[in-house]
Scaffold this motif. Structure first.
Motif, mmCIF file in Angstrom:
data_model
loop_
_atom_site.group_PDB
_atom_site.id
_atom_site.type_symbol
_atom_site.label_atom_id
_atom_site.label_comp_id
_atom_site.label_asym_id
_atom_site.label_seq_id
_atom_site.Cartn_x
_atom_site.Cartn_y
_atom_site.Cartn_z
ATOM 1 N N PHE A 1 5.296 -18.580 -17.405
ATOM 2 C CA PHE A 1 4.693 -18.629 -18.738
ATOM 3 C C PHE A 1 3.519 -17.667 -18.842
ATOM 4 C CE2 PHE A 1 1.424 -20.502 -21.542
ATOM 5 C CZ PHE A 1 2.110 -20.445 -22.756
ATOM 6 N N TYR A 2 2.632 -17.697 -17.851
ATOM 7 C CA TYR A 2 1.474 -16.789 -17.868
ATOM 8 C C TYR A 2 1.920 -15.332 -17.759
ATOM 9 C CZ TYR A 2 -1.222 -21.045 -16.969
ATOM 10 O OH TYR A 2 -1.777 -22.298 -17.054
ATOM 11 N N ALA A 3 2.911 -15.070 -16.907
ATOM 12 C CA ALA A 3 3.390 -13.702 -16.728
ATOM 13 C C ALA A 3 3.996 -13.159 -18.022
ATOM 14 C CB ALA A 3 4.422 -13.652 -15.600
ATOM 15 N N LYS A 4 4.694 -14.002 -18.755
ATOM 16 C CA LYS A 4 5.286 -13.562 -20.019
ATOM 17 C C LYS A 4 4.209 -13.242 -21.060
ATOM 18 C CE LYS A 4 8.256 -17.067 -19.889
ATOM 19 N NZ LYS A 4 9.357 -18.019 -20.206
ATOM 20 N N LEU A 5 3.178 -14.057 -21.112
ATOM 21 C CA LEU A 5 2.078 -13.780 -22.040
ATOM 22 C C LEU A 5 1.410 -12.438 -21.711
ATOM 23 C CD1 LEU A 5 0.267 -17.238 -22.410
ATOM 24 C CD2 LEU A 5 1.738 -16.112 -24.075
ATOM 25 N N LEU A 6 1.155 -12.218 -20.428
ATOM 26 C CA LEU A 6 0.504 -10.974 -20.021
ATOM 27 C C LEU A 6 1.398 -9.765 -20.260
ATOM 28 C CD1 LEU A 6 -1.143 -12.210 -16.692
ATOM 29 C CD2 LEU A 6 -2.333 -11.555 -18.788
ATOM 30 N N LEU A 7 2.700 -9.927 -20.035
ATOM 31 C CA LEU A 7 3.618 -8.813 -20.251
ATOM 32 C C LEU A 7 3.680 -8.416 -21.719
ATOM 33 C CD1 LEU A 7 5.700 -6.867 -19.099
ATOM 34 C CD2 LEU A 7 7.442 -8.619 -19.456
ATOM 35 N N VAL A 8 3.733 -9.408 -22.601
ATOM 36 C CA VAL A 8 3.753 -9.118 -24.035
ATOM 37 C C VAL A 8 2.458 -8.427 -24.462
ATOM 38 C CG1 VAL A 8 3.777 -10.167 -26.337
ATOM 39 C CG2 VAL A 8 5.381 -10.963 -24.599
ATOM 40 N N ARG B 1 8.208 1.537 -18.748
ATOM 41 C CA ARG B 1 6.906 2.114 -18.387
ATOM 42 C C ARG B 1 7.058 3.530 -17.832
ATOM 43 N NH1 ARG B 1 2.608 4.094 -16.943
ATOM 44 N NH2 ARG B 1 0.753 2.954 -16.209
ATOM 45 N N SER B 2 8.023 3.724 -16.953
ATOM 46 C CA SER B 2 8.223 5.051 -16.367
ATOM 47 C C SER B 2 8.709 6.055 -17.404
ATOM 48 C CB SER B 2 9.217 4.969 -15.210
ATOM 49 O OG SER B 2 10.475 4.487 -15.667
ATOM 50 N N SER B 3 9.505 5.598 -18.373
ATOM 51 C CA SER B 3 9.983 6.491 -19.427
ATOM 52 C C SER B 3 8.863 6.829 -20.405
ATOM 53 C CB SER B 3 11.147 5.844 -20.180
ATOM 54 O OG SER B 3 12.212 5.538 -19.306
ATOM 55 N N ALA B 4 8.007 5.842 -20.676
ATOM 56 C CA ALA B 4 6.929 6.052 -21.648
ATOM 57 C C ALA B 4 5.847 6.978 -21.128
ATOM 58 C CB ALA B 4 6.313 4.706 -22.033
ATOM 59 N N ALA B 5 5.741 7.112 -19.816
ATOM 60 C CA ALA B 5 4.694 7.959 -19.242
ATOM 61 C C ALA B 5 4.824 9.415 -19.685
ATOM 62 C CB ALA B 5 4.743 7.874 -17.724
ATOM 63 N N ALA B 6 6.042 9.804 -20.043
ATOM 64 C CA ALA B 6 6.262 11.199 -20.434
ATOM 65 C C ALA B 6 5.865 11.478 -21.875
ATOM 66 C CB ALA B 6 7.723 11.570 -20.219
ATOM 67 N N PHE C 1 11.745 -6.677 -14.804
ATOM 68 C CA PHE C 1 12.084 -5.382 -14.214
ATOM 69 C C PHE C 1 12.248 -4.315 -15.295
ATOM 70 C CE2 PHE C 1 15.193 -2.267 -12.656
ATOM 71 C CZ PHE C 1 14.549 -1.841 -11.501
ATOM 72 N N SER C 2 12.749 -4.723 -16.468
ATOM 73 C CA SER C 2 12.948 -3.756 -17.542
ATOM 74 C C SER C 2 11.631 -3.128 -17.996
ATOM 75 C CB SER C 2 13.644 -4.420 -18.734
ATOM 76 O OG SER C 2 12.783 -5.371 -19.365
ATOM 77 N N TYR C 3 10.515 -3.853 -17.803
ATOM 78 C CA TYR C 3 9.214 -3.282 -18.172
ATOM 79 C C TYR C 3 8.933 -2.027 -17.364
ATOM 80 C CZ TYR C 3 4.225 -2.465 -18.447
ATOM 81 O OH TYR C 3 3.009 -1.860 -18.605
ATOM 82 N N PHE C 4 9.254 -2.051 -16.076
ATOM 83 C CA PHE C 4 8.978 -0.895 -15.221
ATOM 84 C C PHE C 4 9.844 0.305 -15.625
ATOM 85 C CE2 PHE C 4 7.823 -4.613 -12.707
ATOM 86 C CZ PHE C 4 6.523 -4.290 -12.348
ATOM 87 N N VAL C 5 11.068 0.033 -16.087
ATOM 88 C CA VAL C 5 11.928 1.113 -16.579
ATOM 89 C C VAL C 5 11.323 1.734 -17.834
ATOM 90 C CG1 VAL C 5 14.216 1.685 -17.454
ATOM 91 C CG2 VAL C 5 13.972 0.000 -15.612
ATOM 92 N N ARG D 1 -5.396 -1.944 -17.956
ATOM 93 C CA ARG D 1 -4.996 -3.283 -18.391
ATOM 94 C C ARG D 1 -3.970 -3.888 -17.433
ATOM 95 N NH1 ARG D 1 -9.125 -4.994 -21.207
ATOM 96 N NH2 ARG D 1 -9.534 -3.756 -23.086
ATOM 97 N N GLU D 2 -3.103 -3.067 -16.872
ATOM 98 C CA GLU D 2 -2.126 -3.578 -15.906
ATOM 99 C C GLU D 2 -2.822 -4.126 -14.662
ATOM 100 O OE1 GLU D 2 1.731 -0.715 -16.909
ATOM 101 O OE2 GLU D 2 0.209 -0.069 -15.466
#
Length: 250
Positions: A76-83, A27-32, A21-25, A45-46
């Motif tokens: 495990f796969y989700a963590k690899l993709l998130l990184v 991500r929204s901050s980085a958009a600016a 969930f922290s990725y979405f936080v 890529r997402e």
């Protein structure tokens, strides 16, 4: 609802949920602050990551024997993709997620399947008494496991489900946690050395004598632990034959 309760109550699932969930936080901050080109590339890529994860989930759900195994693989796969995606924004962010996932791995553990089916949790002394007295079932199929073993956790649902399908007056099912009673392992010919690679071990007793086991003695020296399925265990111990014998015995 049961899945939601587990996410909230189990530290392992809750910590993973918060990390993703922290990725979405972020991500929204980085958009600016990110350039439109990077934002477009990141979004592309997402989409690829979501499609890849969906394809893996569709494949794994048909192949994995238990939900515990499926969830472990998908996380495990989700963590690899998130990184990998985080590295597009900033490699420091990718390193941060790596550290977070490492901490989760060290401090938490995937919960074992809690239901027992028709199996019985036994101490080594209780098992020895049942086998010696011979007042219960003719056969006892016993799973020796440890809750600190990832292989045992991934296979923890199989034995209770087998007990529901095959338990009868002649065949009983028992579970001994060698994580709680490590000194009993040697008595049953089980090595707890290394990463507990011999666990889970299944032993079939007839009265007070061992007549079959899986995996066989000494397998750890040459091979990794075999992939455990209900079909494999049922075939190895001929549980269908034992059930038929019980019916004919009536």
């Amino acid at each position: 609802m049961e899945a939601m309760k587990q996410v909230v109550s189990e530290t392992y699932y809750l910590s993973h949920f918060m990390a993703f969930f922290s990725y979405f936080v972020v991500r929204s901050s980085a958009a600016a602050v990110l350039s439109p080109h990077i934002i477009h590339h990141l979004f592309y890529r997402e989409i690829q990551a979501v499609l890849a994860l969906s394809l893996l989930a569709a494949i794994k759900i048909t192949r994995e024997e238990t939900w515990e195994e499926f969830i472990d693989n998908m996380l495990f796969y989700a963590k690899l993709l998130l990184v990998a995606i985080a590295s597009i924004m900033d490699y420091h962010l990718a390193l941060w997620f790596l550290v977070v996932f490492l901490v989760i791995y060290i401090l938490t553990q995937q919960p074992v399947f809690q239901k027992l089916g028709i199996s019985n949790k036994l101490t080594p002394l209780q098992l020895e008494a049942l086998l010696t007295e011979g007042k219960t079932s003719r056969y006892w199929l016993v799973e020796f496991r440890a809750q600190c073993s990832s292989t045992c956790i991934r296979a923890s649902r199989i034995f209770p489900e087998l007990s529901i399908a095959y338990s009868n007056k002649n065949v009983s099912f028992g579970i001994v946690d060698l994580g709680l009673f490590p000194n009993a392992a040697e008595k049953f010919g089980i090595s707890l050395g290394g990463s507990m690679g011999q666990l889970p071990t299944y032993i079939l007793f007839e009265n007070n004598a061992e007549i079959n086991r899986f995996p066989a003695f000494g397998f750890e020296e040459k091979f990794s632990h075999p992939h455990i399925t209900k079909k494999l265990i049922a075939h190895h111990f001929q549980l269908d034959r034992l059930r038929i014998e019980s019916v004919h015995g009536d």
